[in-house]
Design a protein around this motif. Structure first.
Motif, mmCIF file in Angstrom:
data_model
loop_
_atom_site.group_PDB
_atom_site.id
_atom_site.type_symbol
_atom_site.label_atom_id
_atom_site.label_comp_id
_atom_site.label_asym_id
_atom_site.label_seq_id
_atom_site.Cartn_x
_atom_site.Cartn_y
_atom_site.Cartn_z
ATOM 1 N N LEU A 182 -15.986 -31.904 -39.484
ATOM 2 C CA LEU A 182 -16.242 -32.536 -40.777
ATOM 3 C C LEU A 182 -15.757 -31.679 -41.945
ATOM 4 C CD1 LEU A 182 -19.907 -33.659 -40.024
ATOM 5 C CD2 LEU A 182 -17.863 -35.103 -39.952
ATOM 6 N N SER A 183 -15.191 -30.513 -41.655
ATOM 7 C CA SER A 183 -14.829 -29.555 -42.698
ATOM 8 C C SER A 183 -13.332 -29.547 -42.963
ATOM 9 C CB SER A 183 -15.286 -28.143 -42.294
ATOM 10 O OG SER A 183 -16.678 -28.101 -42.098
ATOM 11 N N GLN A 184 -12.974 -29.029 -44.141
ATOM 12 C CA GLN A 184 -11.566 -28.899 -44.520
ATOM 13 C C GLN A 184 -11.041 -27.481 -44.309
ATOM 14 O OE1 GLN A 184 -13.843 -30.576 -46.913
ATOM 15 N NE2 GLN A 184 -13.316 -32.230 -45.483
ATOM 16 N N TRP A 185 -11.951 -26.496 -44.294
ATOM 17 C CA TRP A 185 -11.545 -25.097 -44.175
ATOM 18 C C TRP A 185 -12.468 -24.378 -43.191
ATOM 19 C CZ3 TRP A 185 -7.555 -22.425 -46.773
ATOM 20 C CH2 TRP A 185 -6.858 -23.192 -47.718
ATOM 21 N N VAL A 186 -11.964 -23.265 -42.648
ATOM 22 C CA VAL A 186 -12.767 -22.427 -41.771
ATOM 23 C C VAL A 186 -12.465 -20.969 -42.105
ATOM 24 C CG1 VAL A 186 -10.999 -22.506 -39.950
ATOM 25 C CG2 VAL A 186 -13.358 -21.871 -39.371
ATOM 26 N N PHE A 187 -13.501 -20.129 -42.176
ATOM 27 C CA PHE A 187 -13.244 -18.687 -42.323
ATOM 28 C C PHE A 187 -13.273 -18.077 -40.935
ATOM 29 C CE2 PHE A 187 -17.604 -19.691 -43.629
ATOM 30 C CZ PHE A 187 -18.403 -18.899 -42.814
ATOM 31 N N VAL A 188 -12.257 -17.271 -40.651
ATOM 32 C CA VAL A 188 -11.955 -16.817 -39.297
ATOM 33 C C VAL A 188 -11.903 -15.299 -39.234
ATOM 34 C CG1 VAL A 188 -10.209 -16.818 -37.470
ATOM 35 C CG2 VAL A 188 -10.665 -18.919 -38.754
ATOM 36 N N ILE A 189 -12.606 -14.724 -38.252
ATOM 37 C CA ILE A 189 -12.434 -13.309 -37.939
ATOM 38 C C ILE A 189 -11.362 -13.213 -36.853
ATOM 39 C CG2 ILE A 189 -13.531 -11.220 -37.067
ATOM 40 C CD1 ILE A 189 -14.549 -12.128 -39.750
ATOM 41 N N ALA A 190 -10.278 -12.517 -37.164
ATOM 42 C CA ALA A 190 -9.160 -12.406 -36.216
ATOM 43 C C ALA A 190 -8.692 -10.959 -36.136
ATOM 44 C CB ALA A 190 -8.006 -13.307 -36.648
ATOM 45 N N ARG A 191 -8.113 -10.618 -34.996
ATOM 46 C CA ARG A 191 -7.600 -9.260 -34.773
ATOM 47 C C ARG A 191 -6.164 -9.210 -35.295
ATOM 48 N NH1 ARG A 191 -10.080 -5.390 -32.555
ATOM 49 N NH2 ARG A 191 -11.688 -6.767 -31.666
ATOM 50 N N THR A 192 -5.951 -8.410 -36.342
ATOM 51 C CA THR A 192 -4.635 -8.360 -36.986
ATOM 52 C C THR A 192 -3.896 -7.053 -36.713
ATOM 53 O OG1 THR A 192 -5.756 -7.617 -39.018
ATOM 54 C CG2 THR A 192 -5.231 -9.963 -38.832
ATOM 55 N N GLU A 193 -4.518 -6.146 -35.963
ATOM 56 C CA GLU A 193 -3.843 -4.901 -35.583
ATOM 57 C C GLU A 193 -3.731 -4.860 -34.063
ATOM 58 O OE1 GLU A 193 -5.755 -1.491 -37.247
ATOM 59 O OE2 GLU A 193 -5.483 -2.173 -39.330
ATOM 60 N N PRO A 194 -2.531 -5.038 -33.507
ATOM 61 C CA PRO A 194 -2.353 -5.032 -32.045
ATOM 62 C C PRO A 194 -2.894 -3.746 -31.433
ATOM 63 C CG PRO A 194 -0.359 -5.801 -33.135
ATOM 64 C CD PRO A 194 -1.252 -5.291 -34.224
ATOM 65 N N GLY A 195 -3.626 -3.903 -30.338
ATOM 66 C CA GLY A 195 -4.153 -2.746 -29.638
ATOM 67 C C GLY A 195 -5.470 -2.227 -30.187
ATOM 68 N N SER A 196 -5.939 -2.776 -31.292
ATOM 69 C CA SER A 196 -7.203 -2.313 -31.857
ATOM 70 C C SER A 196 -8.372 -2.795 -30.997
ATOM 71 C CB SER A 196 -7.372 -2.807 -33.292
ATOM 72 O OG SER A 196 -7.375 -4.230 -33.330
ATOM 73 N N GLN A 197 -9.497 -2.114 -31.101
ATOM 74 C CA GLN A 197 -10.666 -2.454 -30.304
ATOM 75 C C GLN A 197 -11.914 -2.504 -31.164
ATOM 76 O OE1 GLN A 197 -10.988 0.326 -27.072
ATOM 77 N NE2 GLN A 197 -9.148 -0.399 -26.034
#
Length: 401
Positions: free
Chosen positions: A172-187
């Motif tokens: 039902l929403s137009q937007w979503v806030f997302v936590i994503a991994r943007t540094e390859p290999g990070s943990q």
């Protein structure tokens, strides 16, 4: 802590109570008590129209600063607003994630451009938001996020691949806030970014999840080459963890106090049912009901004390872990209420009506079934206890395999 209200606060209580009495009438009267946990599918368009009516009269985002479209209400006035809204049985609002979570997060961490782009539309209920945190392997353990995002070669867009789950009202929403991994290999909590992503695009597949209660407010969301603008990252790239934790601090903020009013109404309904069925004459059952009543007063007092000592957006360890304690207490209290409700209802509570598809639940069956999730969503009991043990009491961290 002084829990009394000033004359100004009492005058505000009269103002909002009067406004709700005058407005939850006529075309809006049928919305009283509609929606809420396990019932978010009820009269959605009508509730959105009501939310826009609230916005037109300045009753959305009441705790936001005036310069960002809010009323700048004090903590106690925000408590009063949510209490009176619950007492008036105002319908569940469709804009909770934008108004109570993302908006305050953008005010605290966002750029002026992000604030100008998104905040007015949240205030006006023109855009609705979903929360892209949990994943199949990163539910309560949010630091295990595997959804990835990378910048395009021209650095104009983020390209997102991965999956989120239990995403409330994403359909039902137009937007979503997302936590994503943007540094390859990070943990763990390193290398994560907080992204704002439009849902209506190629590369995003939203699949509702049917619940025990019959609705489908939760969703799976699949990202396959989905895109968002490069400047729609909140905070620094790769340092989204403090932003994500700050948002969770807002999640356990003042609006949760309205829950205690709803819970008091539910408890009163169970007591009335016990009087009708004769269950109130059972000394053991009567003792459980009395215990629930006393415990609810303690829950409310603790919430007020915690809110007065924790700044909005603080992480879960703030105030001696007040937010985590409050979550543990109310979630388990509500589950016990659901159990007692079915005990009061008796054998009839084991049967569902056949008028719905595939079945229809009464109020107490829905309360019992949905409250099973109370100790999981918003941070499971196990996570809250780990926060208190490790970050508040300083105990050794739990071994990780």
């Amino acid at each position: 802590m002084d829990l009394s209200y000033s004359e100004e606060d009492q005058a505000f209580r009269v103002e909002i109570r009067t406004w709700l009495e005058d407005n939850l009438t006529g075309e809006w009267a049928a919305l009283r008590g509609v929606g809420g946990p396990g019932r978010d599918h009820e009269m959605f368009e009508e509730r959105r129209a009501w939310n826009r009516h609230l916005a037109a009269h300045g009753w959305t985002c009441v705790g936001w600063p005036v310069e960002h479209g809010g009323r700048g209400l004090s903590l106690w006035q925000q408590v009063i607003f949510h209490e009176e809204y619950a007492r008036a049985q105002g319908p569940a609002r469709v804009n909770h994630l934008g108004e109570e979570l993302l908006g305050p997060t953008l005010i605290a961490f966002g750029t002026p451009e992000q604030q100008q782009r998104f905040l007015p539309r949240i205030v006006a209920v023109e855009e609705l938001w979903a929360q892209g945190y949990s994943e199949p392997g990163a539910g309560s353990d949010l630091a295990n996020v595997q959804t990835k995002a990378r910048l395009t070669d021209d650095r104009q867009d983020w390209v997102i691949d991965g999956q989120k789950v239990w995403t409330s009202n994403a359909h039902l929403s137009q937007w979503v806030f997302v936590i994503a991994r943007t540094e390859p290999g990070s943990q763990r909590h390193h290398g994560l970014s907080f992204l704002l992503v439009p849902l209506d695009q190629e590369g995003i597949d939203v699949r509702p999840i049917e619940q025990l209660t019959g609705g489908s407010e939760f969703n799976e969301v699949f990202f396959t080459g989905a895109r968002t603008d490069a400047d729609l990252v909140v905070g620094e790239v790769g340092k989204g963890w403090p932003v994500a934790m700050g948002l969770l601090g807002f999640e356990r903020g003042v609006s949760t106090l309205g829950q205690t009013v709803d819970y008091a109404r539910e408890l009163a309904g169970v007591v009335d049912l016990a009087k009708q069925t004769g269950g109130i004459d059972d000394a053991v059952l009567r003792d459980r009901l009395a215990g629930l009543s006393a415990e609810l007063e303690v829950v409310r007092a603790f919430a007020l004390r915690g809110l007065s000592s924790v700044e909005g957006g603080s992480d879960s360890a703030a105030g001696g872990g007040a937010g985590s304690i409050f979550k543990l207490v109310w979630a388990n209290w509500h589950q016990r209420l659901g159990e007692v409700a079915l005990q009061v209802a008796g054998p009839a509570s084991l049967l569902a009506r056949e008028s719905g598809t595939p079945y229809d639940l009464d109020e107490w069956q829905r309360l019992f079934l949905f409250s099973r999730a109370d100790t999981i969503y918003g941070g499971s009991d196990e996570v809250q206890k780990n926060i208190l043990a490790e970050r508040v009491l300083g105990l050794p961290k739990e071994p990780r395999g």
